[in-house]
Design a protein around this motif. Structure first.
Motif, mmCIF file in Angstrom:
data_model
loop_
_atom_site.group_PDB
_atom_site.id
_atom_site.type_symbol
_atom_site.label_atom_id
_atom_site.label_comp_id
_atom_site.label_asym_id
_atom_site.label_seq_id
_atom_site.Cartn_x
_atom_site.Cartn_y
_atom_site.Cartn_z
ATOM 1 N N SER A 38 8.700 -6.668 -3.246
ATOM 2 C CA SER A 38 7.729 -6.380 -4.291
ATOM 3 C C SER A 38 6.588 -7.385 -4.292
ATOM 4 N N HIS A 39 6.916 -8.637 -3.938
ATOM 5 C CA HIS A 39 5.904 -9.687 -4.040
ATOM 6 C C HIS A 39 6.411 -10.923 -3.300
ATOM 7 N N GLU A 128 5.605 0.481 -9.164
ATOM 8 C CA GLU A 128 4.702 1.601 -8.889
ATOM 9 C C GLU A 128 4.668 1.811 -7.381
ATOM 10 N N ALA A 129 5.220 2.926 -6.932
ATOM 11 C CA ALA A 129 5.330 3.170 -5.491
ATOM 12 C C ALA A 129 3.961 3.431 -4.871
ATOM 13 N N PRO A 130 3.661 2.769 -3.747
ATOM 14 C CA PRO A 130 2.444 3.127 -3.004
ATOM 15 C C PRO A 130 2.600 4.532 -2.428
ATOM 16 N N SER A 131 1.517 5.099 -1.961
ATOM 17 C CA SER A 131 1.518 6.495 -1.531
ATOM 18 C C SER A 131 2.584 6.790 -0.487
ATOM 19 N N ARG A 140 13.388 9.289 -9.371
ATOM 20 C CA ARG A 140 13.679 8.181 -8.465
ATOM 21 C C ARG A 140 12.383 7.411 -8.249
ATOM 22 N N PRO A 141 12.397 6.082 -8.306
ATOM 23 C CA PRO A 141 11.146 5.331 -8.224
ATOM 24 C C PRO A 141 10.477 5.339 -6.859
ATOM 25 N N GLN A 142 11.210 5.647 -5.794
ATOM 26 C CA GLN A 142 10.614 5.658 -4.456
ATOM 27 C C GLN A 142 11.496 6.440 -3.493
ATOM 28 N N LYS A 143 10.991 6.658 -2.284
ATOM 29 C CA LYS A 143 11.799 7.278 -1.235
ATOM 30 C C LYS A 143 12.960 6.363 -0.844
ATOM 31 N N LYS A 144 14.007 6.987 -0.351
ATOM 32 C CA LYS A 144 15.110 6.219 0.203
ATOM 33 C C LYS A 144 14.644 5.565 1.502
#
Length: 326
Positions: A38-39, A128-131, A140-144
């Motif tokens: 994330s950072h 916040e998921a990038p494209s 779900r917050p993002q792709k697996k």
């Protein structure tokens, strides 16, 4: 009469660990366990599993030795945070407020009676998921991730104590944790306890340190969901020089499928292959495991845990390191 329950602490938010080999520790969590960065700032890297909704659930910070940086708990509201701060103040364990933290708002820092660093917070930054990571699965917050065998979420932390009861009492009386299961010796002394504020069997466990250390960490745990993934990650560990300490197997306490491994920096990591069981009963009576029950309580499926499992924690006491550390 049972005391009025406290619902001010909502969940385990994140854990910080120290590593003398930060690049190798990062490789372990990112490339083998499929976690996302994330950072990065200074000597720290912030990561999260693909079903963790917050900015991060793991902070890896470079340090002279392996060990616990801190454990962070999110409260159920700002008012709940204020109430728990008031409860901690005056105990002699308070450290005070910290501001401008990455990934969350102001946090109140304190320690357990044994010295484990902890903090309470309310405001959090959501991932916040990038494209390229956005998923059509809106819950779900993002792709697996497509690397390693990706873990799904942070599950719990296990801390070692010089004396179990004062630390358990503190978590229950000041923070509102529920005792779910515990191990009791013939003289009535508790040597291990599993506690939670949610329906999970535990978000934190505490176990006696046979070496008499204070403030040590036994392990942190991430959750897979499916026992098959324990078999899959075992192959990656074997092929990439990571020695498996114990498992796969199944605990009697918590009924969870487990795998224990030491990451390259020296911290023990547990991987859950399911969630064990959930507790919805508001009047739950803690399960007491006696000495004569321990054969099935500690493990009821798989090989027995090695002796070093009960003695090894971070920071390491003494010069001897288990054979599982290179």
């Amino acid at each position: 009469m049972r005391k009025e329950p406290i619902f001010d602490v909502a969940q385990l938010a994140h854990v910080e660990i120290f590593s003398p080999k930060p690049d190798e520790t990062l490789w372990f969590f990112k490339d083998l366990l499929g976690m996302e960065i994330s950072h990065q700032e200074g000597q720290s890297v912030y990561l999260r599993a693909y079903e963790d909704f917050y900015h991060h659930t793991l902070k890896i910070t470079e340090g002279k030795e392996a060990g616990l940086g801190h454990v962070a708990w999110r409260t159920s509201s700002q008012q709940a945070l204020d109430r728990r701060v008031s409860a901690i103040q005056g105990t002699g364990l308070e450290k005070g407020w910290v501001e401008n933290e990455i990934g969350h708002g102001d946090a109140y820092q304190f320690t357990t009676p044994d010295g484990h660093p902890m903090e309470l917070l309310w405001e959090v930054e959501y991932f916040e998921a990038p494209s390229e990571l956005k998923t059509p699965l809106l819950n779900r917050p993002q792709k697996k991730p497509q690397r390693g065998v990706p873990v799904r979420r942070l599950d719990h932390v296990n801390l070692m104590t010089s004396e179990t009861k004062p630390n358990v009492d503190f978590m229950m009386d000041k923070l509102g944790f529920n005792l779910r299961e515990h191990i009791q010796l013939k003289d009535g002394t508790d040597v291990a306890a599993w506690m939670s504020v949610s329906p999970l069997v535990h978000e934190i466990a505490m176990m006696g340190d046979p070496l008499g250390g204070k403030g040590r960490m036994h392990h942190l745990c991430y959750w897979y969901g499916y026992p098959q993934h324990l078999m899959d990650i075992c192959e990656l560990f074997t092929e990439n020089g990571i020695t498996i300490e114990a498992g796969p197997g199944k605990h009697g306490v918590s009924q969870a499928y487990f795998l224990y491994v030491l990451e390259p920096g020296g911290n023990r990591v547990e991987l859950f292959g399911d969630a064990g069981y959930l507790i919805f009963d508001p009047d739950w009576k803690p399960i007491t495991w006696k000495e004569e029950d321990l054969e099935k309580g500690i493990i009821w499926y798989g090989s027995q845990l090695p002796e070093e499992f009960f003695r090894y924690g971070t920071p390491i006491i003494g010069d001897k390191k288990p054979s599982t550390i290179g």
